[in-house]
Scaffold this active site. Structure first.
Site, PDB file in Angstrom:
ATOM      1  N   LYS A  36      50.620  44.485  58.669  1.00 50.99           N
ATOM      2  CA  LYS A  36      51.127  43.227  58.102  1.00 50.99           C
ATOM      3  C   LYS A  36      52.623  43.282  57.803  1.00 50.99           C
ATOM      4  O   LYS A  36      53.311  42.269  57.930  1.00 50.99           O
ATOM      5  CB  LYS A  36      50.348  42.853  56.847  1.00 50.99           C
ATOM      6  CG  LYS A  36      50.457  43.831  55.695  1.00 50.99           C
ATOM      7  CD  LYS A  36      49.616  43.364  54.511  1.00 50.99           C
ATOM      8  CE  LYS A  36      49.747  44.314  53.330  1.00 50.99           C
ATOM      9  NZ  LYS A  36      48.960  43.872  52.170  1.00 50.99           N
ATOM     10  N   ARG A 131      42.830  42.507  41.398  1.00 56.33           N
ATOM     11  CA  ARG A 131      43.078  41.635  42.533  1.00 56.33           C
ATOM     12  C   ARG A 131      41.706  41.202  43.029  1.00 56.33           C
ATOM     13  O   ARG A 131      40.927  40.661  42.251  1.00 56.33           O
ATOM     14  CB  ARG A 131      43.949  42.327  43.598  1.00 56.33           C
ATOM     15  CG  ARG A 131      44.695  41.316  44.480  1.00 56.33           C
ATOM     16  CD  ARG A 131      45.584  41.977  45.515  1.00 56.33           C
ATOM     17  NE  ARG A 131      44.811  42.557  46.599  1.00 56.33           N
ATOM     18  CZ  ARG A 131      45.351  43.094  47.696  1.00 56.33           C
ATOM     19  NH1 ARG A 131      46.668  43.122  47.836  1.00 56.33           N
ATOM     20  NH2 ARG A 131      44.592  43.598  48.652  1.00 56.33           N
TER      21      ARG A 131
END
Length: 355
Positions: A36, A131
């Site tokens: 990414k 998260r």
């Protein structure tokens, strides 16, 4: 070639991957190379695979599509928990998804069943980073529900560290995750071969031989790309930190005061900057700005250059102490921290060049 440009040293990416893959292999862990930060650059992805990664992971479905279109045949993992609006594309492109919501798993299963597939998922567990993922008490009940879904294969549990909350993975947190794995295996008679126990934050524990056996996979990006673990950003032995370097062109060099003169207020980004009066200094401007790179994450390659800051399109440098004369048209280089690498690789205004 135009400027600014990120130069990518694929030999160093390869060597870094080999170091990390070797470390993983010695401890019975498979390596998922995370693409990414490079916007799924195909050459970098292929280099990761050649260096020992067994699959690739990315948070963006668009990037995984790019990898597939670029000829990548290795398994692809979607790292961000899926949006319901992209379910149909996920099951046609992605091999493994990280999932926390039962509704997402059900939607993936329905879409996969419609095209005659079974979609693999890893159920994420929140070990304290706050998260994504389920709290521990919800893991077994949801795993039981997932196993009832058509079109879905539950292949493991996963966890994430040092992202939102900065939680450091420890042998104790890993042992707690593995306890949950054992509970699910025993209660549901399921194999769960893929225990994806973290990311580059796990490197220190792995290298010290402290990661409990049973963690079978790590998702690694920064440690490969920049040769640093993500707890203290310390160098990983045997790796290079300059596989990616940023090169920018100087467009102005002037002697100017080190403190603004006149009444001051907010800068272009709504902040009130402070300055230290160093008298008249030799200042250079480079043609790049905060629109393209995180200014605080770049480190000059040349001695005697100091990053002062920047606006959207201008990088301000103090070159007074440079042993070399800096002139308009010169090019200066920087190494990149992770927070600077990501926007530089994404920016359409920053060229990319392989060296």
């Amino acid at each position: 070639m135009g400027y600014p440009v990120v130069k990518i040293d694929l030999a160093k990416v390869s060597a870094n991957t080999e170091v990390i893959a070797g470390l993983c292999r010695r401890h019975g862990v498979t390596l998922t190379g995370v693409t990414k930060a490079t916007c799924a650059d195909i050459a970098v992805a292929k280099t990761m695979l050649a260096g020992g990664a067994v699959m690739l992971g990315d948070s963006r479905l668009q990037n995984l599509k790019r990898l597939k279109a670029g000829g990548i045949e290795a398994p692809l993992m979607l790292l961000r928990i899926p949006m319901l609006s992209e379910i149909e594309d996920i099951v046609s492109v992605v091999d493994i998804s990280l999932v926390s919501e039962l509704s997402s798993a059900a939607a993936l299963g329905q879409a996969a069943a419609r095209i005659g597939k079974r979609h693999k998922i890893i159920q994420m567990v929140d070990m304290g980073d706050l998260r994504e993922g389920l709290l521990a008490q919800k893991v077994l009940p949801q795993a039981r529900d997932i196993l009832r879904l058509p079109g879905i294969e539950l292949v493991g549990l996963g966890s994430n560290f040092a992202c939102f909350g900065g939680l450091i993975p420890t042998p104790a947190t890993m042992a707690s995750l593995l306890q949950l794995v054992d509970t699910v295996r025993a209660a549901l008679d399921v194999e769960l071969p893929l225990i994806s126990g973290g990311n580059s934050a796990n490197i220190n524990m792995l290298a010290a031989g402290l990661q409990p056996k049973g963690i079978s996979n790590l998702r690694i990006g920064e440690a490969i790309l920049l040769g640093r673990e993500t707890i203290d950003r310390k160098v990983i032995p045997g790796t290079s930190q300059d596989a990616f370097t940023l090169h920018v062109e100087i467009i102005e060099v002037q002697d100017k005061p080190s403190v603004p003169f006149g009444q001051t207020g907010q800068d272009a980004f709504g902040r009130r900057p402070t300055f230290v009066d160093k008298g008249i200094r030799r200042r250079a401007i480079a043609a790049i700005g905060r629109q393209d790179v995180a200014i605080q994450g770049i480190l000059p390659l040349q001695a005697g250059i100091e990053v002062l800051g920047g606006s959207s399109d201008h990088l301000l440098l103090d070159v007074s102490d440079s042993p070399e004369t800096i002139a308009v048209g010169d090019v200066v280089g920087f190494t990149l921290q992770y927070n600077a690498l990501v926007p530089a690789m994404i920016s359409p205004y920053v060229a990319k060049e392989y060296v």
